[in-house]
Design an enzyme around this catalytic site. Structure first.
Site, PDB file in Angstrom:
ATOM      1  N   ARG A 140       0.834  -1.215   0.000  1.00 26.90           N
ATOM      2  CA  ARG A 140       0.000   0.000   0.000  1.00 26.90           C
ATOM      3  C   ARG A 140       0.868   1.265   0.000  1.00 26.90           C
ATOM      4  O   ARG A 140       2.045   1.212  -0.278  1.00 26.90           O
ATOM      5  CB  ARG A 140      -0.975   0.011   1.200  1.00 26.90           C
ATOM      6  CG  ARG A 140      -1.718  -1.297   1.466  1.00 26.90           C
ATOM      7  CD  ARG A 140      -2.605  -1.736   0.347  1.00 26.90           C
ATOM      8  NE  ARG A 140      -3.525  -2.797   0.771  1.00 26.90           N
ATOM      9  CZ  ARG A 140      -4.017  -3.717  -0.039  1.00 26.90           C
ATOM     10  NH1 ARG A 140      -3.680  -3.777  -1.310  1.00 26.90           N
ATOM     11  NH2 ARG A 140      -4.871  -4.617   0.407  1.00 26.90           N
ATOM     12  N   ASN A 200      -1.049  -2.923  -7.367  1.00 31.46           N
ATOM     13  CA  ASN A 200      -2.476  -2.546  -7.482  1.00 31.46           C
ATOM     14  C   ASN A 200      -2.846  -1.401  -6.541  1.00 31.46           C
ATOM     15  O   ASN A 200      -3.700  -1.522  -5.665  1.00 31.46           O
ATOM     16  CB  ASN A 200      -3.388  -3.774  -7.255  1.00 31.46           C
ATOM     17  CG  ASN A 200      -3.242  -4.388  -5.878  1.00 31.46           C
ATOM     18  OD1 ASN A 200      -2.185  -4.315  -5.264  1.00 31.46           O
ATOM     19  ND2 ASN A 200      -4.317  -4.990  -5.381  1.00 31.46           N
ATOM     20  N   LYS A 224       2.684  -7.775 -13.458  1.00 27.54           N
ATOM     21  CA  LYS A 224       1.562  -8.475 -12.817  1.00 27.54           C
ATOM     22  C   LYS A 224       0.280  -8.267 -13.622  1.00 27.54           C
ATOM     23  O   LYS A 224      -0.167  -7.128 -13.790  1.00 27.54           O
ATOM     24  CB  LYS A 224       1.382  -7.943 -11.383  1.00 27.54           C
ATOM     25  CG  LYS A 224       0.180  -8.503 -10.641  1.00 27.54           C
ATOM     26  CD  LYS A 224       0.367  -9.939 -10.212  1.00 27.54           C
ATOM     27  CE  LYS A 224      -0.900 -10.556  -9.658  1.00 27.54           C
ATOM     28  NZ  LYS A 224      -1.262 -10.066  -8.333  1.00 27.54           N
ATOM     29  N   HIS A 263      -2.730 -13.086 -11.658  1.00 25.78           N
ATOM     30  CA  HIS A 263      -3.851 -13.403 -10.764  1.00 25.78           C
ATOM     31  C   HIS A 263      -4.815 -14.244 -11.602  1.00 25.78           C
ATOM     32  O   HIS A 263      -5.558 -13.707 -12.413  1.00 25.78           O
ATOM     33  CB  HIS A 263      -4.524 -12.117 -10.258  1.00 25.78           C
ATOM     34  CG  HIS A 263      -5.628 -12.373  -9.275  1.00 25.78           C
ATOM     35  ND1 HIS A 263      -5.646 -11.858  -8.003  1.00 25.78           N
ATOM     36  CD2 HIS A 263      -6.758 -13.116  -9.386  1.00 25.78           C
ATOM     37  CE1 HIS A 263      -6.734 -12.277  -7.370  1.00 25.78           C
ATOM     38  NE2 HIS A 263      -7.435 -13.029  -8.194  1.00 25.78           N
ATOM     39  N   ASP A 293       0.791 -12.922   0.111  1.00 24.61           N
ATOM     40  CA  ASP A 293      -0.368 -12.127  -0.309  1.00 24.61           C
ATOM     41  C   ASP A 293      -0.941 -11.349   0.872  1.00 24.61           C
ATOM     42  O   ASP A 293      -2.151 -11.134   0.963  1.00 24.61           O
ATOM     43  CB  ASP A 293      -1.451 -12.995  -0.963  1.00 24.61           C
ATOM     44  CG  ASP A 293      -2.459 -12.152  -1.755  1.00 24.61           C
ATOM     45  OD1 ASP A 293      -2.181 -10.977  -2.004  1.00 24.61           O
ATOM     46  OD2 ASP A 293      -3.525 -12.682  -2.090  1.00 24.61           O
ATOM     47  N   ALA A 300     -11.576  -7.647   0.244  1.00 28.14           N
ATOM     48  CA  ALA A 300     -10.853  -8.940   0.201  1.00 28.14           C
ATOM     49  C   ALA A 300      -9.396  -8.730   0.558  1.00 28.14           C
ATOM     50  O   ALA A 300      -8.742  -7.848   0.004  1.00 28.14           O
ATOM     51  CB  ALA A 300     -10.977  -9.551  -1.186  1.00 28.14           C
TER      52      ALA A 300
HETATM   53  C1  NCD Z   1      -5.543  -8.242  -2.570  1.00 31.65           C
HETATM   54  C2  NCD Z   1      -5.594  -6.770  -2.148  1.00 31.65           C
HETATM   55  O1  NCD Z   1      -6.304  -6.441  -1.211  1.00 31.65           O
HETATM   56  O2  NCD Z   1      -4.869  -5.948  -2.761  1.00 31.65           O
HETATM   57  N1  NCD Z   1      -6.653  -8.927  -1.986  1.00 31.65           N
HETATM   58  C3  NCD Z   1      -6.769 -10.255  -1.766  1.00 31.65           C
HETATM   59  O3  NCD Z   1      -7.816 -10.697  -1.335  1.00 31.65           O
HETATM   60  N2  NCD Z   1      -5.754 -11.089  -1.966  1.00 31.65           N
HETATM   61  C4  NCD Z   1      -5.509  -8.332  -4.043  1.00 31.65           C
HETATM   62  C5  NCD Z   1      -5.138  -9.696  -4.570  1.00 31.65           C
HETATM   63  O4  NCD Z   1      -3.980 -10.120  -4.470  1.00 31.65           O
HETATM   64  O5  NCD Z   1      -6.012 -10.370  -5.101  1.00 31.65           O
HETATM   65 ZN    ZN Z   2      -2.187 -10.113  -3.849  1.00 33.04          ZN
END
Ligand code: NCD
Ligand code: ZN
Length: 344
Positions: A21, A45, A99, A136, A242, A258
């Protein structure tokens, strides 16, 4: 040897998929990883996504500031889009891979790839430039089947681009494991949480928002296949947490984000898991050596000693709740040794 004196030393542990982040969140979470790991693959992302050199170098600077004095190598990635050959040539010295997110499958992936056939020119450049493609691998199908439905796309890519290194990110199914053995140029990362939980842990009783992630945790037989491959140190499987922090108000919400936050507990919980399965001898390969060989990287020297002393996991780190909050993990980090570089 009593349980109290048991110890494990991991050399240069690597987390091959994680989310750092930006801003205040980055300040909270980056040191938790850079303390315990020697390097990590940083996902792009963000909002806006990391998809050009300027954004990438700015983000790298923010990461380095937050890493501070820790010995830690951030391996950067950029978000897949239709890059020109020249753009990729320029990016190559700064990145470990590109990615690819199918559009809309997970957090901040709205600008991902909508039609794969329109992406193949860029994928060809990646093959030519020897830049790995991290994917992904989920479709928009039924949530439990999304990874399985994506596997033919991996097969197509592996056949069409035989020199391209393809990494299936955060795999969750037994079928994905079997693909590793069928295609020379396909590799994978697997998370800690997918080795431990199934859909039951998330939704079988009261709903556990802090265990909600994409891809969704699957069936016991999937978890068993993933765990078997990890503890036997399958040579094409790497650890990637992750770790995906979201603030509490985005998790305990109507419309839960998520992502599971595992950065501060990942290494301790991995040792606990491998120890429980009498597989400590294979942990070094899973959490560092395979990634070094697959990507051809030499992370900084850092040896992390863990001891069988319980670690009580805090309820929060800043605004984020970690996996195993308020619970005990039976291993903790006792010391970290780095090679001190000496300039005269
Ligand atoms: C990830 C995120 O929050 O950036 N979330 C997740 O559930 N793993 C994105 C991802 O890697 O799919
Ligand atoms: Zn991820």
């Amino acid at each position: 040897m009593t349980n109290q004196t048991k110890q494990v030393v991991i050399n240069s542990p690597l987390d091959m998929h994680l989310h750092f982040r930006e801003g205040a969140m980055a300040q909270t979470v980056i040191p938790l990883t850079s303390h315990a790991f020697a390097g990590g693959v940083i996902m792009p992302n963000l909002v806006p996504v990391v998809d050009n050199l300027e954004r990438l170098t700015g983000y790298l600077q923010e990461i380095k500031t937050n890493v501070g004095q820790d010995v830690f190598e951030p391996y950067m990635t950029v978000f897949f889009k239709n890059y020109t050959y020249q753009e990729l040539e320029q990016l190559k010295p700064y990145i470990l891979g590109v990615k690819l997110y199918p559009a809309g499958v997970t957090t901040n992936s709205e600008n991902g790839v909508a039609a794969l056939n329109h992406a193949e020119a860029t994928i060809k450049y990646l093959e030519e430039l020897e830049i790995p493609l991290l994917v992904h691998g989920e479709t928009h199908g039924f949530v439990m089947d999304r990874e399985k439905l994506f596997l033919p796309i991996f097969e197509h890519l592996a056949q069409k681009f035989p020199q391209l290194k393809i990494i299936m990110e955060h795999i969750t199914t037994a079928e994905a494991i079997s693909l590793l053995d069928r295609y020379e140029n396909i590799y994978a990362t697997v998370t800690l949480h997918h080795l431990i939980i199934t859909l039951d842990d998330l939704a079988g009783g009261l709903l556990r928002p802090h265990l909600f992630c994409k891809p969704i945790p699957k069936r016991p037989e999937d978890r068993a296949a993933l765990l078997d491959a990890a503890i036997k140190a399958h040579p094409k499987l790497m650890f990637g947490s992750d770790s995906a922090p979201h603030p509490l108000d985005k998790k305990e919400a109507c419309g839960c984000a998520a992502g599971i936050f595992t950065a501060p507990i990942a290494l301790q919980a991995l040792v606990e898991l491998f120890d429980r399965h009498q597989a400590i001898a294979n942990l070094q390969a899973f959490v560092s050596d395979h990634a070094q060989r697959i990507y051809g990287i030499q992370p900084p020297q850092k040896s992390v000693t863990l001891v069988a002393t319980p670690f009580k996991v805090p309820s929060m780190y800043g605004t984020v709740t970690p996996m195993f909050a308020n619970q005990e993990i039976s291993w903790s980090i006792a010391r970290i040794d780095t090679a001190i570089s000496c300039s005269l």
